[in-house]
Design a protein around this motif. Sequence first.
Motif: not given
Length: 109
Positions: A77-104
């Motif tokens: 389903e994700w692969q279909r949604v992504r393909a359909e939403s990007e029929v006129n070009g990619k939506l995302v140029a860059k992704i940044e990811s940071v994993f975080m844990g809460p402080t005490d």
Amino acid sequence: MVFELRTYTAADGKLADLQARFRNHTTKLFEKHGITNIGYWVPQDAPASANTLAYIIAFPDRDEAKTRWAAFLADPEWQRVRAESEVNGKLVAKIESVFMGPTDFSPLK
């Protein structure tokens, strides 16, 4: 719990389309795969306000984050949604990811 901060830089003119994909599909698919939606934001000030979406999601731990991301990305389903939403070009140029844990001293523990 572990939190992931993701910042997406949308392709030129595609921020509204990216937001629509999240609004209509991605958040529900995250829930389907056990990815907890914490919040979604757009900057208020230019130039980032024209092309940036930031969000935080949560997982029980880093191993589960890896497993649940893999299941989400493999979901037909994700692969279909992504393909359909990007029929006129990619939506995302860059992704940044940071994993975080809460402080005490964080209200989120």
